[in-house]
Enzyme design. Structure first.
Site, PDB file in Angstrom:
ATOM      1  N   ASP A 109       0.818  -1.227   0.000  1.00  0.00           N
ATOM      2  CA  ASP A 109       0.000   0.000   0.000  1.00  0.00           C
ATOM      3  C   ASP A 109       0.844   1.266   0.000  1.00  0.00           C
ATOM      4  O   ASP A 109       0.446   2.285   0.568  1.00  0.00           O
ATOM      5  CB  ASP A 109      -0.966   0.022   1.205  1.00  0.00           C
ATOM      6  CG  ASP A 109      -1.789  -1.240   1.284  1.00  0.00           C
ATOM      7  OD1 ASP A 109      -2.287  -1.654   0.238  1.00  0.00           O
ATOM      8  OD2 ASP A 109      -1.913  -1.801   2.388  1.00  0.00           O
ATOM      9  N   LYS A 147       1.863   2.192  -5.214  1.00  0.00           N
ATOM     10  CA  LYS A 147       2.499   1.698  -6.440  1.00  0.00           C
ATOM     11  C   LYS A 147       1.701   2.050  -7.678  1.00  0.00           C
ATOM     12  O   LYS A 147       2.272   2.290  -8.736  1.00  0.00           O
ATOM     13  CB  LYS A 147       2.651   0.175  -6.371  1.00  0.00           C
ATOM     14  CG  LYS A 147       3.686  -0.268  -5.368  1.00  0.00           C
ATOM     15  CD  LYS A 147       3.825  -1.769  -5.370  1.00  0.00           C
ATOM     16  CE  LYS A 147       2.683  -2.471  -4.691  1.00  0.00           C
ATOM     17  NZ  LYS A 147       2.729  -2.553  -3.258  1.00  0.00           N
ATOM     18  N   GLY A 161      -4.314  -4.204  -4.128  1.00  0.00           N
ATOM     19  CA  GLY A 161      -5.261  -3.138  -4.446  1.00  0.00           C
ATOM     20  C   GLY A 161      -4.497  -1.902  -4.853  1.00  0.00           C
ATOM     21  O   GLY A 161      -3.702  -1.380  -4.093  1.00  0.00           O
ATOM     22  N   HIS A 162      -4.670  -1.491  -6.087  1.00  0.00           N
ATOM     23  CA  HIS A 162      -4.035  -0.265  -6.567  1.00  0.00           C
ATOM     24  C   HIS A 162      -5.130   0.755  -6.825  1.00  0.00           C
ATOM     25  O   HIS A 162      -6.107   0.431  -7.485  1.00  0.00           O
ATOM     26  CB  HIS A 162      -3.372  -0.481  -7.931  1.00  0.00           C
ATOM     27  CG  HIS A 162      -2.186  -1.382  -7.905  1.00  0.00           C
ATOM     28  ND1 HIS A 162      -1.308  -1.444  -6.865  1.00  0.00           N
ATOM     29  CD2 HIS A 162      -1.718  -2.232  -8.843  1.00  0.00           C
ATOM     30  CE1 HIS A 162      -0.357  -2.312  -7.165  1.00  0.00           C
ATOM     31  NE2 HIS A 162      -0.590  -2.806  -8.357  1.00  0.00           N
ATOM     32  N   GLN A 183       1.653  -6.241  -2.975  1.00  0.00           N
ATOM     33  CA  GLN A 183       2.060  -6.248  -1.548  1.00  0.00           C
ATOM     34  C   GLN A 183       3.404  -5.529  -1.360  1.00  0.00           C
ATOM     35  O   GLN A 183       3.643  -4.542  -2.024  1.00  0.00           O
ATOM     36  CB  GLN A 183       2.118  -7.683  -0.988  1.00  0.00           C
ATOM     37  CG  GLN A 183       0.763  -8.371  -0.925  1.00  0.00           C
ATOM     38  CD  GLN A 183       0.328  -8.929  -2.257  1.00  0.00           C
ATOM     39  OE1 GLN A 183       1.073  -9.588  -2.947  1.00  0.00           O
ATOM     40  NE2 GLN A 183      -0.896  -8.665  -2.642  1.00  0.00           N
TER      41      GLN A 183
HETATM   42  P1  IMP Z   1      -3.078 -12.780   2.089  1.00  0.00           P
HETATM   43  O1  IMP Z   1      -2.171 -12.193   1.055  1.00  0.00           O
HETATM   44  O2  IMP Z   1      -4.543 -12.537   1.782  1.00  0.00           O
HETATM   45  O3  IMP Z   1      -2.788 -14.215   2.398  1.00  0.00           O
HETATM   46  O4  IMP Z   1      -2.815 -11.992   3.476  1.00  0.00           O
HETATM   47  C1  IMP Z   1      -1.596 -12.120   4.183  1.00  0.00           C
HETATM   48  C2  IMP Z   1      -1.165 -10.784   4.783  1.00  0.00           C
HETATM   49  O5  IMP Z   1      -0.797  -9.892   3.743  1.00  0.00           O
HETATM   50  C3  IMP Z   1      -2.267 -10.063   5.564  1.00  0.00           C
HETATM   51  O6  IMP Z   1      -1.667  -9.373   6.642  1.00  0.00           O
HETATM   52  C4  IMP Z   1      -2.829  -9.070   4.562  1.00  0.00           C
HETATM   53  O7  IMP Z   1      -3.437  -7.967   5.183  1.00  0.00           O
HETATM   54  C5  IMP Z   1      -1.548  -8.686   3.851  1.00  0.00           C
HETATM   55  N1  IMP Z   1      -1.780  -8.201   2.483  1.00  0.00           N
HETATM   56  C6  IMP Z   1      -2.129  -8.927   1.405  1.00  0.00           C
HETATM   57  N2  IMP Z   1      -2.221  -8.156   0.324  1.00  0.00           N
HETATM   58  C7  IMP Z   1      -1.907  -6.912   0.703  1.00  0.00           C
HETATM   59  C8  IMP Z   1      -1.773  -5.669  -0.003  1.00  0.00           C
HETATM   60  O8  IMP Z   1      -1.950  -5.557  -1.221  1.00  0.00           O
HETATM   61  N3  IMP Z   1      -1.403  -4.609   0.762  1.00  0.00           N
HETATM   62  C9  IMP Z   1      -1.140  -4.704   2.072  1.00  0.00           C
HETATM   63  N4  IMP Z   1      -1.250  -5.833   2.763  1.00  0.00           N
HETATM   64  C10 IMP Z   1      -1.617  -6.933   2.085  1.00  0.00           C
END
Ligand code: IMP
Length: 427
Positions: A13, A16, A40-41, A223
């Site tokens: 977040d 990007k 999420g962009h 991420q």
């Molecule tokens: P997962 O990717 O859904 O398995 O989540 C694993 C961890 O990564 C959790 O703490 C989510 O909140 C975090 N996470 C996954 N995708 C994002 C992102 O795009 N931005 C920030 N945190 C993320």
């Protein structure tokens, strides 16, 4: 052969979407190499705001070919609804390419993600609940379903059977849920085959040929570094490799082809989900950063945890990614603080530690050591060059650059496409 990797230097977040979009006009291919619709962009083009989850942000630049690489996990229903949402707004999505080797997030992977989190209770990861972890687990266990499997009903059926064999035991006996029927899953997945067919291709070949022809290829990480399965704050991480090496495995491009690695770095820090976060603020400063920075997840709508800038993390990101540049985002959010604390080291059980500890329990005990930098009160959103910034904002950027170990080549001073100061070109 300009091949750039753009990735999050913190916990995701970092903004990007704005950075990829800024480069979009001069880029021929934008490639996602890992993750799925957990990302999420938000991209702002003119007065239009787009929230993308699975599609590469290059989809909004007409000259650019967006690519979903082999390392991505694809939820077909999300992909198709994201595409039709864009089509309804007049965006042409016909150039999209999807790797036939990308893995499919099946409905049972989403179910397993949710029940596992519920079962973990207090120890849950705080996942996005989109089936990401279970889909990568299936990939590694060699019971995953790939995009190419949608085009052979008999193979698809055998693979779904193999995957559900164990999962149905687990769902019924351990989690007290109903078993999932193989036929139902196969029917749903086959329903996507025709709609996805025009996009499916050998993306590895396409990308390597493009690089040979000197096209500009941008690899866009989802991420962030600290959520990397190998280099992040395990187990509070995602299940893929957002770090620079992930671009090679997740797109099928050799490391010798990568020319630049750009880390997106927020001028403060945020994180969603559970896990350690040394500079987290649980006071009115944290609340103010959340409010001013609009720190609410694009994917989950969850409030993000907020804290001051952490230079230990930035240095670590420089190291594990081999960063050549930083893109500093959201500097405008810090306008108005008289003094801005920056974490320069940690104190762990009475010791001063300058680098990110490899031990999970040490990181859990890390307390930030702050240096106070003078703030500014002038509106910086109209600044077009570095010298337009107030002196204290300039000094803040320079201090971050020195502590983080790579040049800050661009600065975001507002959410709009043009609210960026470019210091060095990325190409
Ligand atoms: P997962 O990717 O859904 O398995 O989540 C694993 C961890 O990564 C959790 O703490 C989510 O909140 C975090 N996470 C996954 N995708 C994002 C992102 O795009 N931005 C920030 N945190 C993320």
């Amino acid at each position: 052969m300009p091949a750039l990797v753009l990735l999050g230097a913190q916990w995701g977040d970092e903004g990007k979407g704005k950075a990829t979009d800024l480069l979009g006009g001069s880029v021929d291919y934008v490639v996602r190499y890992q993750g799925g619709n957990n990302a999420g962009h938000t991209v702002v083009v003119g007065d239009q705001k787009y929230a993308l989850h699975l599609l590469p942000s290059g989809i909004l630049s007409p000259g650019c070919t967006p690519v979903i690489g082999n390392g991505v996990v694809v939820d077909p229903s999300v992909l198709l609804s994201e595409l039709s949402g864009l089509n309804e707004r007049g965006v042409d999505t016909s150039k999209l390419l999807i790797s036939g080797n990308a893995h499919i997030i099946t409905p049972y992977n989403v179910t397993v993600d949710k029940v596992t989190e519920r079962f973990l209770g207090k120890r849950k990861i705080g996942t996005t609940g989109r089936g990401i972890g279970p889909t990568y687990a299936d990939k590694i266990n060699r019971v995953g379903i790939r995009v190419q499997d949608l085009y052979d009903e008999s193979i698809l059926t055998q693979k779904v059977e193999a995957a559900l064999d164990v999962k149905n035991q687990m769902l019924t006996k351990l989690y007290n849920r109903r078993a999932i029927a193989v036929e139902q899953v196969v029917e749903e997945l086959l329903g996507y085959a025709e709609k996805l067919a025009p996009y499916v291709s050998d993306t590895v070949l396409v990308l390597n040929e493009a690089l040979e022809q000197d096209k500009v290829v941008l690899f866009e990480g989802g991420q962030g570094t600290l959520l990397d399965i190998d280099h992040g704050t395990y187990p509070f991480v995602t299940s893929s490799n957002p770090t620079a090496g992930g671009a090679c495995t997740g797109a099928g491009v050799g490391p010798t082809k990568i020319s630049r690695v750009i880390g997106i770095l927020k001028a403060y820090t945020t994180r969603v989900g559970a896990g350690p976060f040394p500079t987290e603020l649980l006071d009115e400063d944290g609340e103010a950063l959340r409010r001013i920075g609009g720190e609410r997840g694009v994917t989950t709508g969850r409030d993000r945890r907020c804290g001051w800038f952490d230079a230990v993390i930035a240095r670590y990101a420089t190291r594990v990614n081999g960063l050549t540049d930083f893109f500093l985002t959201k500097l405008d959010v810090l306008t108005g603080w008289e003094q801005i604390p920056v974490c320069v080291a940690y104190e762990i059980d009475g010791r001063r530690v300058e680098e990110l500890p490899y031990s999970q329990s040490d990181f859990h005990h890390a307390k930030p050591v702050y240096e106070m930098l003078p703030g500014w009160s002038e509106d910086i959103s109209k600044a077009k060059s570095f010298s337009d910034l107030p002196k204290n904002a300039q000094a803040y950027v320079k201090a971050l650059e020195e502590m983080s170990g790579a040049p800050i080549s661009a600065i975001g001073v507002g959410p709009g496409r043009d609210e960026t100061i470019q210091i060095n070109s990325f190409l």
